[in-house]
Design a protein around this motif. Sequence first.
Motif, PDB file in Angstrom:
ATOM      1  N   TRP A  97       8.079  37.953 -26.412  1.00  0.00           N
ATOM      2  CA  TRP A  97       6.912  37.088 -26.200  1.00  0.00           C
ATOM      3  C   TRP A  97       5.712  37.638 -26.979  1.00  0.00           C
ATOM      4  N   CYS A 101       4.997  35.003 -29.820  1.00  0.00           N
ATOM      5  CA  CYS A 101       4.244  33.960 -29.135  1.00  0.00           C
ATOM      6  C   CYS A 101       2.792  34.325 -28.860  1.00  0.00           C
ATOM      7  N   ALA A 102       2.510  35.582 -28.564  1.00  0.00           N
ATOM      8  CA  ALA A 102       1.187  35.958 -28.060  1.00  0.00           C
ATOM      9  C   ALA A 102       0.076  35.570 -29.031  1.00  0.00           C
ATOM     10  N   GLY A 103      -0.986  34.998 -28.480  1.00  0.00           N
ATOM     11  CA  GLY A 103      -2.152  34.640 -29.274  1.00  0.00           C
ATOM     12  C   GLY A 103      -3.424  34.970 -28.522  1.00  0.00           C
TER      13      GLY A 103
ATOM     14  N   ARG B  29       0.951  31.733 -21.054  1.00  0.00           N
ATOM     15  CA  ARG B  29       1.301  30.613 -21.929  1.00  0.00           C
ATOM     16  C   ARG B  29       2.521  30.955 -22.791  1.00  0.00           C
ATOM     17  N   GLY B  30       3.470  30.065 -22.826  1.00  0.00           N
ATOM     18  CA  GLY B  30       4.598  30.222 -23.742  1.00  0.00           C
ATOM     19  C   GLY B  30       5.693  31.152 -23.262  1.00  0.00           C
ATOM     20  N   PHE B  31       5.472  31.802 -22.106  1.00  0.00           N
ATOM     21  CA  PHE B  31       6.503  32.733 -21.627  1.00  0.00           C
ATOM     22  C   PHE B  31       7.529  31.981 -20.797  1.00  0.00           C
TER      23      PHE B  31
END
Lengths: 250, 226
Positions: A97, A101-103, B29-31
């Motif tokens: 993640w 994904c992380a932002g 988010r997104g996990f």
Amino acid sequence: MSSATSEIEPAAAEPMVFRWHEAEVASVTVVTPHVKSVRLRCGIAGRQRAGQHVDVRLTAADGYRASRSYSVASVPDGSGTLELLVEGLPDGEVSGWFFDCAGVGDRLELRGPIGGSFSWDGPDGGPLLLAGGGSGVVPLLAMLRRRAEVAPNIPAALIYSVRTRAEAIALSELEARDRDEPNFSLFLRTTREGEGRRIDAAVVDAALARIGTPKKVFLCGSNRFASPAADLIAAAGVPPGIVRTERFGA
Amino acid sequence: MRDRRATLDGGGAAPETGLRDKGNVMVTRGFVGRRQPPETGARLPPGQYLTQDFPILQIGPNPAVDLATWRFTIREGSRPIKSWSWDEFGALPRTRWAGDIHCVTKWSKFDTEWEGVTIDDLLAAADMSAPTAYLLAESFDDYTTNVPVADLLNGKAMIATRYAGAPIHADHGGPARLFVPHLYFWKSAKWLKGLRFTGTDTAGYWELRGYHMYGDPWREQRYIGD
């Protein structure tokens, strides 16, 4: 037989409770092809001793949670953030993640800092012998950053074993420290390029010759790195009671 | 030789995946996460993930342990009560155990096989019963960890000397380690040299550094206050 329990750090004997704190991603930066630097804004930032780790917890929309431990790369700097260096592992549930994904602005949870045994601060003194394999260099990087701030006169050497220079974390920083800090020496070993050398007796002897008799030794890396490194350091006559190890799987 | 299959104490109790306060939960988010198959998930305590490796965690280098001079000693406070040489220890009744182990660093490993001497058999061989309700496991590297005696009796724990059919490698705590599989694995002290009965529950190495005094993985007791 040397004593491990006689070296309890005074601070560590105080009762402590680790509860979860909200954190927010402040920045994500590519460091190497496999590693990203993630800055997290969190109330626990600034409390860590160099070498300690934090637990990270991610929560999915349905409440499923996963948590993992990461060494903190940064030292307290007043920014209200701390830095993790996350390696993108093929099956990494949490590192995946972070990596993919992380932002900025994403939210997660942290607790800690944890792990008083594998940590260092100026009053602990030196000389310091550090040995890191791959991403095992991260807690050692924090120690070098702290040392440069509070105790630059303490002799220190880092033996850093990586596959290739391109995969080395913070190589430019470490090489700059080696160049600019008179009491620090970097011994880089690349196992899959150049001479392809692993950590061996010669490099341990060279590092010890540079710093003198160590007061503390910190060793971090995979089992493949840490087992031979621990044996070599013991064979060089370093008493086991001053050696602290942190290993990770495989 | 006795055989015993593990039963998982408190299996299935996984409160961490059920959220107490739906309105106040922070979602990342997104996990999505990597969900385990149900048969795996039911065997994993909360917050744990399954590993096929056998990670090695310890505070320092492996201590040099020589079987020729190895002694295992039971103490009450500072007073030695009974001790065994390696050969004498090898003559004690042996028990096999198979099941799952859980490390506080969040890995769990399934279907591990251990063999050793149960604490019940050890105390019987010493012709004694536990003099206090707590003890400290003590290791050759001066590591210590505390365990209530009740968690060591009735077949719940052993001094293990074999793993997966072979002598335990030094990396995994050989020649002999404490083995208490229903607690987090830091309680299963490597390179064990003795058990010291204590009048009170006395914190060991990690417990002095913020780790939980008891360490039940099914209640996710990783740190003080958990």
